[in-house]
Scaffold this motif. Sequence first.
Motif, PDB file in Angstrom:
ATOM      1  N   ASN A 142      -6.542  -3.217   5.845  1.00 23.83           N
ATOM      2  CA  ASN A 142      -6.077  -3.761   4.380  1.00 23.83           C
ATOM      3  C   ASN A 142      -6.656  -4.987   4.147  1.00 23.83           C
ATOM      4  O   ASN A 142      -6.495  -5.901   4.932  1.00 23.83           O
ATOM      5  CB  ASN A 142      -4.480  -3.417   4.583  1.00 23.83           C
ATOM      6  N   GLU A 143      -6.926  -5.288   3.143  1.00 18.58           N
ATOM      7  CA  GLU A 143      -7.378  -6.871   2.507  1.00 18.58           C
ATOM      8  C   GLU A 143      -6.665  -6.995   1.147  1.00 18.58           C
ATOM      9  O   GLU A 143      -6.687  -6.123   0.321  1.00 18.58           O
ATOM     10  CB  GLU A 143      -8.861  -6.555   2.582  1.00 18.58           C
ATOM     11  N   PRO A 144      -6.821  -8.225   0.758  1.00 16.87           N
ATOM     12  CA  PRO A 144      -6.317  -8.739  -0.408  1.00 16.87           C
ATOM     13  C   PRO A 144      -7.175  -7.911  -1.734  1.00 16.87           C
ATOM     14  O   PRO A 144      -6.748  -7.781  -2.700  1.00 16.87           O
ATOM     15  CB  PRO A 144      -6.610 -10.170  -0.535  1.00 16.87           C
ATOM     16  N   GLU A 145      -8.389  -7.478  -1.386  1.00 17.16           N
ATOM     17  CA  GLU A 145      -9.098  -6.796  -2.484  1.00 17.16           C
ATOM     18  C   GLU A 145      -8.438  -5.452  -2.800  1.00 17.16           C
ATOM     19  O   GLU A 145      -8.676  -5.163  -3.592  1.00 17.16           O
ATOM     20  CB  GLU A 145     -10.509  -6.757  -2.031  1.00 17.16           C
ATOM     21  N   CYS A 146      -7.409  -5.029  -1.957  1.00 18.37           N
ATOM     22  CA  CYS A 146      -6.893  -3.828  -2.215  1.00 18.37           C
ATOM     23  C   CYS A 146      -5.484  -4.147  -3.424  1.00 18.37           C
ATOM     24  O   CYS A 146      -5.117  -3.030  -3.612  1.00 18.37           O
ATOM     25  CB  CYS A 146      -5.965  -3.236  -0.754  1.00 18.37           C
ATOM     26  N   LEU A 147      -5.293  -5.197  -3.672  1.00 19.58           N
ATOM     27  CA  LEU A 147      -4.098  -5.523  -4.685  1.00 19.58           C
ATOM     28  C   LEU A 147      -4.155  -4.696  -5.994  1.00 19.58           C
ATOM     29  O   LEU A 147      -3.472  -4.001  -6.357  1.00 19.58           O
ATOM     30  CB  LEU A 147      -3.860  -6.883  -4.842  1.00 19.58           C
ATOM     31  N   PRO A 148      -5.381  -4.618  -6.408  1.00 22.53           N
ATOM     32  CA  PRO A 148      -5.680  -3.909  -7.664  1.00 22.53           C
ATOM     33  C   PRO A 148      -5.275  -2.447  -7.550  1.00 22.53           C
ATOM     34  O   PRO A 148      -4.443  -1.972  -8.519  1.00 22.53           O
ATOM     35  CB  PRO A 148      -7.024  -3.928  -8.060  1.00 22.53           C
ATOM     36  N   GLU A 149      -5.529  -1.636  -6.662  1.00 24.86           N
ATOM     37  CA  GLU A 149      -5.279  -0.373  -6.446  1.00 24.86           C
ATOM     38  C   GLU A 149      -3.594  -0.129  -6.306  1.00 24.86           C
ATOM     39  O   GLU A 149      -2.994   0.678  -6.910  1.00 24.86           O
ATOM     40  CB  GLU A 149      -5.840   0.365  -5.059  1.00 24.86           C
ATOM     41  N   ILE A 150      -3.125  -1.281  -5.619  1.00 25.10           N
ATOM     42  CA  ILE A 150      -1.441  -1.219  -5.553  1.00 25.10           C
ATOM     43  C   ILE A 150      -0.873  -1.484  -6.785  1.00 25.10           C
ATOM     44  O   ILE A 150      -0.220  -0.792  -7.208  1.00 25.10           O
ATOM     45  CB  ILE A 150      -1.259  -2.270  -4.158  1.00 25.10           C
ATOM     46  N   ASP A 163       0.200  -6.866   3.110  1.00 20.05           N
ATOM     47  CA  ASP A 163       0.563  -6.646   4.378  1.00 20.05           C
ATOM     48  C   ASP A 163      -0.682  -6.628   5.278  1.00 20.05           C
ATOM     49  O   ASP A 163      -0.726  -5.737   6.378  1.00 20.05           O
ATOM     50  CB  ASP A 163       1.702  -5.350   4.748  1.00 20.05           C
ATOM     51  N   SER A 164      -1.562  -7.220   5.035  1.00 18.96           N
ATOM     52  CA  SER A 164      -2.986  -7.043   5.658  1.00 18.96           C
ATOM     53  C   SER A 164      -2.601  -7.699   7.103  1.00 18.96           C
ATOM     54  O   SER A 164      -1.943  -8.656   7.375  1.00 18.96           O
ATOM     55  CB  SER A 164      -3.938  -8.112   4.886  1.00 18.96           C
ATOM     56  N   PRO A 165      -3.214  -6.827   8.006  1.00 20.53           N
ATOM     57  CA  PRO A 165      -4.325  -5.925   7.915  1.00 20.53           C
ATOM     58  C   PRO A 165      -3.734  -4.484   7.883  1.00 20.53           C
ATOM     59  O   PRO A 165      -4.593  -3.422   7.971  1.00 20.53           O
ATOM     60  CB  PRO A 165      -5.255  -5.996   9.046  1.00 20.53           C
ATOM     61  N   TYR A 166      -2.320  -4.367   7.962  1.00 14.75           N
ATOM     62  CA  TYR A 166      -1.520  -3.016   7.861  1.00 14.75           C
ATOM     63  C   TYR A 166      -1.566  -2.240   6.582  1.00 14.75           C
ATOM     64  O   TYR A 166      -1.750  -3.066   5.449  1.00 14.75           O
ATOM     65  CB  TYR A 166      -0.616  -3.079   8.608  1.00 14.75           C
ATOM     66  N   LEU A 167      -1.356  -1.319   6.458  1.00 18.16           N
ATOM     67  CA  LEU A 167      -0.783  -0.376   5.315  1.00 18.16           C
ATOM     68  C   LEU A 167      -1.618  -0.368   3.930  1.00 18.16           C
ATOM     69  O   LEU A 167      -1.248  -0.677   3.111  1.00 18.16           O
ATOM     70  CB  LEU A 167       0.690  -0.766   5.071  1.00 18.16           C
ATOM     71  N   PRO A 168      -3.030   0.049   4.358  1.00 15.76           N
ATOM     72  CA  PRO A 168      -3.895  -0.115   3.135  1.00 15.76           C
ATOM     73  C   PRO A 168      -3.458   1.047   1.991  1.00 15.76           C
ATOM     74  O   PRO A 168      -2.670   1.903   2.532  1.00 15.76           O
ATOM     75  CB  PRO A 168      -5.274   0.347   3.786  1.00 15.76           C
ATOM     76  N   PRO A 169      -3.856   0.921   0.875  1.00 17.97           N
ATOM     77  CA  PRO A 169      -3.641   1.910  -0.117  1.00 17.97           C
ATOM     78  C   PRO A 169      -4.192   3.265   0.274  1.00 17.97           C
ATOM     79  O   PRO A 169      -5.121   3.283   1.210  1.00 17.97           O
ATOM     80  CB  PRO A 169      -4.155   1.254  -1.418  1.00 17.97           C
ATOM     81  N   GLY A 220       0.634  -1.341  -0.005  1.00 15.35           N
ATOM     82  CA  GLY A 220      -0.051  -0.100   0.105  1.00 15.35           C
ATOM     83  C   GLY A 220       0.771   1.290   0.084  1.00 15.35           C
ATOM     84  O   GLY A 220       0.435   2.320  -0.612  1.00 15.35           O
ATOM     85  N   PRO A 221       1.896   1.392   0.654  1.00 14.74           N
ATOM     86  CA  PRO A 221       2.726   2.706   0.673  1.00 14.74           C
ATOM     87  C   PRO A 221       2.979   3.066  -0.489  1.00 14.74           C
ATOM     88  O   PRO A 221       3.403   4.319  -0.703  1.00 14.74           O
ATOM     89  CB  PRO A 221       3.968   2.447   1.597  1.00 14.74           C
ATOM     90  N   VAL A 222       3.301   2.444  -1.485  1.00  9.64           N
ATOM     91  CA  VAL A 222       3.312   3.029  -3.136  1.00  9.64           C
ATOM     92  C   VAL A 222       2.478   3.910  -3.555  1.00  9.64           C
ATOM     93  O   VAL A 222       2.877   4.526  -4.275  1.00  9.64           O
ATOM     94  CB  VAL A 222       3.735   1.596  -4.028  1.00  9.64           C
ATOM     95  N   THR A 223       1.181   3.859  -3.095  1.00  8.90           N
ATOM     96  CA  THR A 223       0.198   4.617  -3.227  1.00  8.90           C
ATOM     97  C   THR A 223       0.189   5.807  -2.602  1.00  8.90           C
ATOM     98  O   THR A 223      -0.532   6.847  -3.050  1.00  8.90           O
ATOM     99  CB  THR A 223      -1.089   3.784  -3.129  1.00  8.90           C
TER     100      THR A 223
END
Length: 182
Positions: free
Chosen positions: A142-150, A128-134, A101-104
Motif C-alpha cells: 500500500n502506498e499514498p498513491e492509493c488514497l484516490p481509490e480509497i 496504513d502503508s505498507p499494509y491494507l491496500p485497496p 483500504g478495507p473500505v474498498t
Amino acid sequence: RLASDPRFVAVGEIGLDYAKCPIPHERQIQAFEEGLDLAHRLDRPVVIHCRDAYDDLMPILRAHDKHRRPDVVPGVVHCFTGNADNAKEVVNLGYFLGVDGPVTYPSATALRDALDAVPFESFVLETDSPYLPPQSRRGQRNEPECLPEIGLRLAAHKRRTPAEAADAWLTNALRLYRLPPL
C-alpha cells in the motif's frame, strides 16, 4: 523532548492491539494512557490504534475527554474497524475516523455500515502503508498513491461527489494536524 519539536504534529500511533500484540492488556492500557497524557501536555492530537480492543478503548477515551478543548480535534482513530456504536461515540468525543483500504473490500459491509452511522464530515483518509491496500492492489504494498481509490469508494458509498469528498477530507486533515490551509 523530541515530541515537543514543532515538526511533530501528533503523538502516535498509540493504542491497544488485542489481536496480534503479545504484550499484556494491562501494560498496553498503561502505555496508551501515558501516550494520551503526553499528547495532552504537548497539546498535540493523537493517532490511535485499536484492534479488537474497543471495549477497553472507549472508557479510556471517555475518561480523557475532560482534557478536550471544544475547538480542537483531539485525534483520529486510525484504520477504524469498530462497529456503529463505536463510530458514533468516537465522533461524539470529537475524534475523526481514519478510513483505509478495507473500505474498498467487497466483504467489508460491516465496516461500511459502521461508517454510515456517522456524518460524512467525520473522516480522514489514510493508507496504513505498507499494509491494507485497496481492493485493486490486494497482495501488493500500500502506498499514498492509493488514497484516490480509497476516497472514491468512500465518497460513492456516502453519495458525495469526489470534489465534495476531497474538500471535506482535506479540511479535516488540516484541522486534525493543525496545519495551515494550503
